[in-house]
Design a protein around this motif. Structure first.
Motif, PDB file in Angstrom:
ATOM      1  N   ALA A 102       0.839  -1.196   0.000  1.00  0.00           N
ATOM      2  CA  ALA A 102       0.000   0.000   0.000  1.00  0.00           C
ATOM      3  C   ALA A 102       0.874   1.245   0.000  1.00  0.00           C
ATOM      4  N   GLN A 103       2.074   1.103   0.524  1.00  0.00           N
ATOM      5  CA  GLN A 103       3.030   2.214   0.547  1.00  0.00           C
ATOM      6  C   GLN A 103       4.413   1.654   0.265  1.00  0.00           C
ATOM      7  N   LYS A 104       5.006   2.143  -0.800  1.00  0.00           N
ATOM      8  CA  LYS A 104       6.362   1.721  -1.150  1.00  0.00           C
ATOM      9  C   LYS A 104       7.349   2.370  -0.185  1.00  0.00           C
ATOM     10  N   PRO A 105       8.593   1.855  -0.137  1.00  0.00           N
ATOM     11  CA  PRO A 105       9.574   2.416   0.802  1.00  0.00           C
ATOM     12  C   PRO A 105       9.734   3.920   0.637  1.00  0.00           C
ATOM     13  N   GLN A 106       9.719   4.599   1.766  1.00  0.00           N
ATOM     14  CA  GLN A 106       9.951   6.041   1.780  1.00  0.00           C
ATOM     15  C   GLN A 106      10.613   6.438   3.091  1.00  0.00           C
ATOM     16  N   LYS A 107      11.283   7.566   3.038  1.00  0.00           N
ATOM     17  CA  LYS A 107      11.953   8.090   4.219  1.00  0.00           C
ATOM     18  C   LYS A 107      10.930   8.840   5.061  1.00  0.00           C
ATOM     19  N   GLN A 108      10.954   8.597   6.368  1.00  0.00           N
ATOM     20  CA  GLN A 108      10.067   9.313   7.270  1.00  0.00           C
ATOM     21  C   GLN A 108      10.805   9.506   8.600  1.00  0.00           C
ATOM     22  N   GLY A 109      11.176  10.747   8.865  1.00  0.00           N
ATOM     23  CA  GLY A 109      11.927  11.024  10.089  1.00  0.00           C
ATOM     24  C   GLY A 109      13.223  10.235  10.127  1.00  0.00           C
ATOM     25  N   PRO A 110      13.476   9.533  11.234  1.00  0.00           N
ATOM     26  CA  PRO A 110      14.735   8.803  11.371  1.00  0.00           C
ATOM     27  C   PRO A 110      14.715   7.394  10.776  1.00  0.00           C
ATOM     28  N   MET A 111      13.719   7.106   9.915  1.00  0.00           N
ATOM     29  CA  MET A 111      13.624   5.747   9.389  1.00  0.00           C
ATOM     30  C   MET A 111      13.084   5.724   7.966  1.00  0.00           C
ATOM     31  N   TYR A 112      13.183   4.547   7.388  1.00  0.00           N
ATOM     32  CA  TYR A 112      12.536   4.231   6.125  1.00  0.00           C
ATOM     33  C   TYR A 112      11.407   3.271   6.455  1.00  0.00           C
ATOM     34  N   LEU A 113      10.284   3.393   5.755  1.00  0.00           N
ATOM     35  CA  LEU A 113       9.186   2.479   6.030  1.00  0.00           C
ATOM     36  C   LEU A 113       8.409   2.153   4.782  1.00  0.00           C
ATOM     37  N   ALA A 114       7.717   1.015   4.830  1.00  0.00           N
ATOM     38  CA  ALA A 114       6.815   0.566   3.763  1.00  0.00           C
ATOM     39  C   ALA A 114       5.658  -0.161   4.442  1.00  0.00           C
ATOM     40  N   ILE A 115       4.509  -0.204   3.766  1.00  0.00           N
ATOM     41  CA  ILE A 115       3.343  -0.879   4.332  1.00  0.00           C
ATOM     42  C   ILE A 115       2.833  -1.903   3.329  1.00  0.00           C
ATOM     43  N   LEU A 116       2.653  -3.138   3.795  1.00  0.00           N
ATOM     44  CA  LEU A 116       2.203  -4.229   2.940  1.00  0.00           C
ATOM     45  C   LEU A 116       0.894  -4.815   3.453  1.00  0.00           C
ATOM     46  N   ASP A 117       0.223  -5.531   2.569  1.00  0.00           N
ATOM     47  CA  ASP A 117      -1.013  -6.238   2.877  1.00  0.00           C
ATOM     48  C   ASP A 117      -0.644  -7.675   3.225  1.00  0.00           C
ATOM     49  N   ASP A 118      -1.040  -8.130   4.425  1.00  0.00           N
ATOM     50  CA  ASP A 118      -0.666  -9.490   4.834  1.00  0.00           C
ATOM     51  C   ASP A 118      -1.612 -10.570   4.307  1.00  0.00           C
ATOM     52  N   THR A 119      -2.535 -10.232   3.457  1.00  0.00           N
ATOM     53  CA  THR A 119      -3.502 -11.130   2.797  1.00  0.00           C
ATOM     54  C   THR A 119      -4.572 -11.682   3.723  1.00  0.00           C
ATOM     55  N   VAL A 120      -4.531 -11.335   5.001  1.00  0.00           N
ATOM     56  CA  VAL A 120      -5.528 -11.838   5.951  1.00  0.00           C
ATOM     57  C   VAL A 120      -6.165 -10.693   6.735  1.00  0.00           C
ATOM     58  N   GLY A 121      -6.263  -9.513   6.062  1.00  0.00           N
ATOM     59  CA  GLY A 121      -7.025  -8.413   6.618  1.00  0.00           C
ATOM     60  C   GLY A 121      -6.262  -7.279   7.261  1.00  0.00           C
ATOM     61  N   ASN A 122      -4.937  -7.286   7.163  1.00  0.00           N
ATOM     62  CA  ASN A 122      -4.155  -6.279   7.884  1.00  0.00           C
ATOM     63  C   ASN A 122      -3.123  -5.577   7.018  1.00  0.00           C
ATOM     64  N   TRP A 123      -2.824  -4.350   7.418  1.00  0.00           N
ATOM     65  CA  TRP A 123      -1.656  -3.649   6.903  1.00  0.00           C
ATOM     66  C   TRP A 123      -0.525  -3.922   7.899  1.00  0.00           C
ATOM     67  N   VAL A 124       0.658  -4.201   7.375  1.00  0.00           N
ATOM     68  CA  VAL A 124       1.852  -4.475   8.190  1.00  0.00           C
ATOM     69  C   VAL A 124       2.930  -3.499   7.738  1.00  0.00           C
ATOM     70  N   GLN A 125       3.593  -2.866   8.695  1.00  0.00           N
ATOM     71  CA  GLN A 125       4.650  -1.916   8.361  1.00  0.00           C
ATOM     72  C   GLN A 125       6.016  -2.583   8.532  1.00  0.00           C
ATOM     73  N   LEU A 126       6.886  -2.344   7.561  1.00  0.00           N
ATOM     74  CA  LEU A 126       8.292  -2.736   7.642  1.00  0.00           C
ATOM     75  C   LEU A 126       9.086  -1.464   7.845  1.00  0.00           C
ATOM     76  N   THR A 127      10.042  -1.509   8.768  1.00  0.00           N
ATOM     77  CA  THR A 127      10.805  -0.318   9.137  1.00  0.00           C
ATOM     78  C   THR A 127      12.297  -0.625   9.175  1.00  0.00           C
ATOM     79  N   GLN A 128      13.077   0.326   8.690  1.00  0.00           N
ATOM     80  CA  GLN A 128      14.534   0.263   8.796  1.00  0.00           C
ATOM     81  C   GLN A 128      15.005   1.608   9.325  1.00  0.00           C
ATOM     82  N   MET A 129      15.758   1.590  10.409  1.00  0.00           N
ATOM     83  CA  MET A 129      16.312   2.840  10.951  1.00  0.00           C
ATOM     84  C   MET A 129      17.416   3.332  10.022  1.00  0.00           C
ATOM     85  N   LYS A 130      17.480   4.651   9.826  1.00  0.00           N
ATOM     86  CA  LYS A 130      18.538   5.246   8.997  1.00  0.00           C
ATOM     87  C   LYS A 130      19.864   5.132   9.726  1.00  0.00           C
ATOM     88  N   GLY A 131      20.916   4.948   8.936  1.00  0.00           N
ATOM     89  CA  GLY A 131      22.266   4.943   9.508  1.00  0.00           C
ATOM     90  C   GLY A 131      22.478   3.750  10.339  1.00  0.00           C
TER      91      GLY A 131
END
Length: 131
Positions: A102-131
């Motif tokens: 639903a959201q491709k990787p993007q920079k937001q504050g001190p991290m990068y994040l993306a949001i995916l559909d888990d196929t069973v009714g939920n949005w799940v966020q993946l996060t990577q801290m910068k640096g």
């Protein structure tokens, strides 16, 4: 010391969720048992790590879970956040496996994040801290 031992995610279908969280996201099964009446108790966790932290794949039907899940989904809010070492690599890997983002990787504050559909009714966020 208090530590997180288990948290849950409400899902449409526990068996389908188990397959997605293990086969696609790469988690390992921690517990998988039938507790009667066709109800499964299934937990997963990070493969090879954090043995004392489990994610319960909780049946999402019922008067509390259904409105909660629907409200999160409508608002575009993830039900849970997972950290990754390389968000762009995970995005590419999961996209190749057909995962909808639903959201491709993007920079937001001190991290990068993306949001995916888990196929069973939920949005799940993946996060990577910068640096």
């Amino acid at each position: 010391m208090i530590k997180v031992a288990m948290t849950s995610v409400y899902v449409d279908d526990v068996a389908k969720a188990h397959a997605f969280y293990t086969d696609v996201l790469g988690f390992e099964t921690r517990m998988h048992m039938n507790v009667g009446g066709g109800t499964l108790f299934v937990t997963v966790g990070a493969a090879g790590a954090q043995k004392d932290v489990q994610l319960l794949l909780e049946p999402g039907q019922g008067p509390i879970a259904e409105p909660y899940r629907a409200a999160l989904r409508r608002a575009g809010l993830p039900c849970i956040v997972f950290s990754v070492d390389d968000l762009h690599a995970e995005f590419k890997r999961l996209s190749r496996l057909g995962v909808h983002f639903a959201q491709k990787p993007q920079k937001q504050g001190p991290m990068y994040l993306a949001i995916l559909d888990d196929t069973v009714g939920n949005w799940v966020q993946l996060t990577q801290m910068k640096g």
